[in-house]
Write an enzyme that holds these catalytic residues in place. Structure first.
Site, PDB file in Angstrom:
ATOM      1  N   LYS A  37     -11.324 -19.064  -8.983  1.00 33.38           N
ATOM      2  CA  LYS A  37      -9.864 -18.550 -10.321  1.00 33.38           C
ATOM      3  C   LYS A  37      -8.582 -19.251 -10.070  1.00 33.38           C
ATOM      4  O   LYS A  37      -7.640 -19.889 -10.952  1.00 33.38           O
ATOM      5  CB  LYS A  37      -9.804 -17.405 -10.979  1.00 33.38           C
ATOM      6  CG  LYS A  37     -11.039 -16.242 -11.115  1.00 33.38           C
ATOM      7  CD  LYS A  37     -11.393 -14.705 -11.078  1.00 33.38           C
ATOM      8  CE  LYS A  37     -10.961 -14.144  -9.868  1.00 33.38           C
ATOM      9  NZ  LYS A  37     -12.173 -14.018  -9.229  1.00 33.38           N
ATOM     10  N   ARG A 112     -10.118  -5.572 -13.784  1.00 36.23           N
ATOM     11  CA  ARG A 112     -11.001  -6.364 -13.099  1.00 36.23           C
ATOM     12  C   ARG A 112     -11.954  -4.462 -13.457  1.00 36.23           C
ATOM     13  O   ARG A 112     -12.871  -4.486 -12.986  1.00 36.23           O
ATOM     14  CB  ARG A 112     -10.408  -6.072 -12.035  1.00 36.23           C
ATOM     15  CG  ARG A 112     -10.583  -7.081 -11.005  1.00 36.23           C
ATOM     16  CD  ARG A 112     -10.099  -7.000  -9.564  1.00 36.23           C
ATOM     17  NE  ARG A 112      -9.859  -7.554  -8.877  1.00 36.23           N
ATOM     18  CZ  ARG A 112      -9.408  -9.047  -7.772  1.00 36.23           C
ATOM     19  NH1 ARG A 112      -8.582  -8.973  -8.861  1.00 36.23           N
ATOM     20  NH2 ARG A 112      -9.809  -9.335  -7.302  1.00 36.23           N
ATOM     21  N   ARG A 152     -10.843 -20.489   3.474  1.00 38.21           N
ATOM     22  CA  ARG A 152      -9.765 -20.128   2.101  1.00 38.21           C
ATOM     23  C   ARG A 152      -8.573 -20.468   3.489  1.00 38.21           C
ATOM     24  O   ARG A 152      -8.190 -18.749   4.010  1.00 38.21           O
ATOM     25  CB  ARG A 152     -10.081 -19.283   1.269  1.00 38.21           C
ATOM     26  CG  ARG A 152      -8.393 -19.086   0.122  1.00 38.21           C
ATOM     27  CD  ARG A 152      -8.798 -18.707  -0.639  1.00 38.21           C
ATOM     28  NE  ARG A 152      -9.109 -17.378  -1.342  1.00 38.21           N
ATOM     29  CZ  ARG A 152      -9.345 -16.662  -2.312  1.00 38.21           C
ATOM     30  NH1 ARG A 152      -9.510 -16.996  -2.968  1.00 38.21           N
ATOM     31  NH2 ARG A 152      -9.806 -15.302  -1.836  1.00 38.21           N
ATOM     32  N   ARG A 185      -5.505 -15.061   4.046  1.00 40.87           N
ATOM     33  CA  ARG A 185      -4.842 -13.979   3.433  1.00 40.87           C
ATOM     34  C   ARG A 185      -5.545 -12.781   4.142  1.00 40.87           C
ATOM     35  O   ARG A 185      -6.823 -12.895   4.632  1.00 40.87           O
ATOM     36  CB  ARG A 185      -5.571 -13.242   2.088  1.00 40.87           C
ATOM     37  CG  ARG A 185      -3.918 -14.092   0.821  1.00 40.87           C
ATOM     38  CD  ARG A 185      -5.424 -13.990  -0.799  1.00 40.87           C
ATOM     39  NE  ARG A 185      -6.217 -13.373  -1.091  1.00 40.87           N
ATOM     40  CZ  ARG A 185      -6.876 -13.413  -2.002  1.00 40.87           C
ATOM     41  NH1 ARG A 185      -6.759 -14.284  -2.934  1.00 40.87           N
ATOM     42  NH2 ARG A 185      -7.140 -12.037  -2.385  1.00 40.87           N
ATOM     43  N   ARG A 196     -15.100  -6.230  -1.448  1.00 44.26           N
ATOM     44  CA  ARG A 196     -14.880  -6.935  -2.785  1.00 44.26           C
ATOM     45  C   ARG A 196     -15.789  -6.500  -2.904  1.00 44.26           C
ATOM     46  O   ARG A 196     -15.204  -6.597  -3.992  1.00 44.26           O
ATOM     47  CB  ARG A 196     -13.509  -8.013  -2.216  1.00 44.26           C
ATOM     48  CG  ARG A 196     -12.887  -7.589  -1.547  1.00 44.26           C
ATOM     49  CD  ARG A 196     -12.032  -8.338  -0.838  1.00 44.26           C
ATOM     50  NE  ARG A 196     -11.418 -10.055  -1.700  1.00 44.26           N
ATOM     51  CZ  ARG A 196     -11.080 -10.811  -1.184  1.00 44.26           C
ATOM     52  NH1 ARG A 196     -10.686 -11.440  -0.035  1.00 44.26           N
ATOM     53  NH2 ARG A 196     -10.417 -11.669  -2.275  1.00 44.26           N
TER      54      ARG A 196
HETATM   55  P1  AMP Z   1      -6.811 -10.815  -6.478  1.00 42.46           P
HETATM   56  O1  AMP Z   1      -6.628 -11.393  -5.158  1.00 42.46           O
HETATM   57  O2  AMP Z   1      -7.044 -11.390  -7.136  1.00 42.46           O
HETATM   58  O3  AMP Z   1      -7.709 -11.538  -4.983  1.00 42.46           O
HETATM   59  O4  AMP Z   1      -6.742 -10.171  -5.631  1.00 42.46           O
HETATM   60  C1  AMP Z   1      -6.734  -9.334  -3.672  1.00 42.46           C
HETATM   61  C2  AMP Z   1      -6.520  -7.633  -4.586  1.00 42.46           C
HETATM   62  O5  AMP Z   1      -5.529  -7.385  -4.828  1.00 42.46           O
HETATM   63  C3  AMP Z   1      -8.098  -6.755  -4.908  1.00 42.46           C
HETATM   64  O6  AMP Z   1      -8.895  -7.492  -3.669  1.00 42.46           O
HETATM   65  C4  AMP Z   1      -7.378  -6.112  -5.167  1.00 42.46           C
HETATM   66  O7  AMP Z   1      -7.238  -4.508  -4.199  1.00 42.46           O
HETATM   67  C5  AMP Z   1      -5.975  -6.118  -5.828  1.00 42.46           C
HETATM   68  N1  AMP Z   1      -6.096  -6.511  -7.687  1.00 42.46           N
HETATM   69  C6  AMP Z   1      -5.665  -7.903  -7.839  1.00 42.46           C
HETATM   70  N2  AMP Z   1      -5.740  -7.040  -8.793  1.00 42.46           N
HETATM   71  C7  AMP Z   1      -6.240  -6.370  -9.970  1.00 42.46           C
HETATM   72  C8  AMP Z   1      -6.884  -5.284 -10.677  1.00 42.46           C
HETATM   73  N3  AMP Z   1      -6.621  -6.708 -11.489  1.00 42.46           N
HETATM   74  N4  AMP Z   1      -7.301  -4.079 -10.622  1.00 42.46           N
HETATM   75  C9  AMP Z   1      -6.680  -3.692  -9.631  1.00 42.46           C
HETATM   76  N5  AMP Z   1      -6.612  -4.353  -8.188  1.00 42.46           N
HETATM   77  C10 AMP Z   1      -6.209  -5.429  -8.595  1.00 42.46           C
END
Ligand code: AMP
Length: 242
Positions: A37, A112, A152, A185, A196
């Protein structure tokens, strides 16, 4: 369709890119962790000049600045859990009112959960009298995602995303563009991946079904070269905006 959209957009002063005369409007990129994404959002930013709004990036920025939200988010992220809806919704609301979202935006990692999706639908209905949201789901075989996640690496300066297995930098561990040392990360480990994915299956997969039920939804195969996935997303958005 191109000409009509292009001329309408020109009349209202919006930026229309030659060869891609579509006003993108609000776009949601949906999909499991590691489907690409973020990588795809960056491609669309280059093409359409609209901002990428990544809730993960916004939360990491809070974490790095040591805010209360950031401290809470850090703990939840490391467990593969989601940050509470109301906190994320408020953070997104504050970002969506910034002027660079006028011609559209790409939401990456949001919504999400079903409550987030319902909140967004209502927010857009109240605040955005422009185009309706278009949702694109990127799909990658479950078994390939782990390799994508654990491989990654990100450049901390220009945010370019590499993968040590699939798309390595020219020099190991170093960004091709900035020469900076690449970072991983803290939640891109095999242990976090499991949590996740469980969170994704329970809470986020229903969001895809929510948008599939609406008319402006497309699916794109994410298991292709970056440019091909991007082309698939662009043609889906153009078709759904026609
Ligand atoms: P990402 O970078 O999108 O993989 O997000 C990393 C982490 O941030 C996720 O595993 C969640 O813990 C938190 N996070 C990101 N977006 C959301 C969301 N829309 N709602 C809740 N937690 C989020």
């Amino acid at each position: 369709m191109g000409t009509a959209v292009s001329s309408a957009a020109g009349d209202s002063g919006e930026v229309v890119h030659p060869g891609h005369p579509v006003v993108p409007g609000p776009i949601l990129l949906l999909g499991a962790p590691g489907v690409g994404k973020g990588t795809q959002a960056k491609e669309l930013v280059k093409l359409w000049g609209i901002p990428q709004i990544s809730t993960g990036d916004l939360l990491r920025s809070h974490r790095d600045r040591g805010t209360e939200l950031g401290k809470l988010a850090n703990e939840l992220m490391l467990q593969g859990k989601l940050v509470p809806d109301t906190l994320v919704n408020d953070m997104v609301a504050a970002r969506l009112v910034e002027p660079d979202t006028r011609n559209g935006f790409i939401l990456d990692g949001f919504p999400r959960t079903i409550p987030q999706a319902q909140w967004l639908d209502n927010w857009l209905a109240e605040h955005c009298n422009a185009l309706p949201v278009v949702a694109v789901s990127i799909q990658v075989d479950y078994t390939r995602l782990l390799r994508r996640i654990t491989g990654r690496r990100n450049c901390p300066v220009c945010q370019t995303i590499y993968n040590i297995y699939l798309q390595p930098p020219r020099i190991e561990g170093v960004c091709d563009v900035e020469g900076a040392t690449l970072v991983q990360r803290s939640d891109d480990t095999e242990m976090c991946f499991d949590g996740r994915m469980r969170t994704y299956d329970t809470l986020t997969a229903p969001v895809i079904e929510h948008y599939r039920g609406l008319s402006r939804f497309a699916e794109v195969n994410g298991d292709q070269p970056v440019a091909d996935v991007a082309a698939g997303i662009v043609s889906s958005v153009e078709r759904l905006r026609a």
